[in-house]
Write an enzyme that holds these catalytic residues in place. Sequence first.
Site, mmCIF file in Angstrom:
data_model
loop_
_atom_site.group_PDB
_atom_site.id
_atom_site.type_symbol
_atom_site.label_atom_id
_atom_site.label_comp_id
_atom_site.label_asym_id
_atom_site.label_seq_id
_atom_site.Cartn_x
_atom_site.Cartn_y
_atom_site.Cartn_z
ATOM 1 N N PHE A 1 2.933 2.158 -0.920
ATOM 2 C CA PHE A 1 2.376 2.321 0.461
ATOM 3 C C PHE A 1 1.475 3.573 0.302
ATOM 4 O O PHE A 1 1.679 4.387 -0.318
ATOM 5 C CB PHE A 1 3.521 2.599 1.412
ATOM 6 C CG PHE A 1 4.156 1.493 1.610
ATOM 7 C CD1 PHE A 1 4.241 0.571 2.954
ATOM 8 C CD2 PHE A 1 5.317 1.304 0.877
ATOM 9 C CE1 PHE A 1 4.783 -0.555 2.919
ATOM 10 C CE2 PHE A 1 6.275 0.070 1.079
ATOM 11 C CZ PHE A 1 6.097 -0.787 2.135
ATOM 12 N N THR B 1 7.021 -1.785 -3.861
ATOM 13 C CA THR B 1 5.833 -1.524 -2.940
ATOM 14 C C THR B 1 5.347 -0.210 -2.881
ATOM 15 O O THR B 1 5.871 0.702 -2.565
ATOM 16 C CB THR B 1 6.100 -2.147 -1.697
ATOM 17 O OG1 THR B 1 6.565 -3.553 -2.087
ATOM 18 C CG2 THR B 1 4.835 -2.166 -0.930
#
Length: 276
Positions: A174, A172
């Site tokens: 960010f 992921t």
Amino acid sequence: MTDRIAFQGEPGAYSHEACREARPELEPLPCATFEDVIEAVHGGAATQAMLPIENSTYGRVADIHRLLPESGLHIVDEAFVRVHINLLAVPGTSVSDVKEAYSHLVLLPQCSRFLRDHDIHGRVSPDNARAARDVAEWGDRSKAALASELAGEIYGLDMLARHIEDSDSNTTRFLVMAPEVDLNRRADHMMTTFVFRVRNIPAALYKAMGGFATNGVNMTKLESYMVDGSFTATQFYADIEGHPDDRNVRLALEELSYFTSVLKVLGTYPADHARD
């Protein structure tokens, strides 16, 4: 006052893990929603925000592209966090005891092979860290959580199986956001993020992109999304390599402005080492 970084989710969420990895000097502040994260910074409860923007398996995070341009915050860093899923349960539990595993809807399919092989039924929870908290409170050996190692530490759970995700590359990305941005900040590899809307003229997007090609600017991401639910108002989100003060980037953005009705730079920041 302790400097804090706000994130969406409960303690032990992957966003919490991102805060610990990217900003270990800041105290993590859990918030219920992305809007609450942004408000925490504006209200002074936190100095920075940690927001997930995209996942390598499931694509962009819903609502984030809509929130960023109006957030009043600037991107000051990016952080890539490897998503490791672990089977967590109350102390004394063995894998054979577990009949149900709870986690967020998007996490369950990511470890379907493990669940199938051990005849464990996946159950949806609002958040992976919430699942860990619930399992700790229930004290039932037939129930487990699929969550981060951090969640296991926080809620006192045993790790029955480590890194059980099907994909070994699930990551992921960010964005670290703050009210102010230092445009003089430099690194060997810089990234710039902006949003824009093209003017209502033939081939506007094609012409708008031409400046990046002719000036040798690498565009690493371009995504479109509707504005205010309208099929006729489309906004684009883009990541490029370079700094707006670089000559080639400056020329590309100038050319882009000729074909756009809205152009807003959201941030200029060093590329995360994971890009290299």
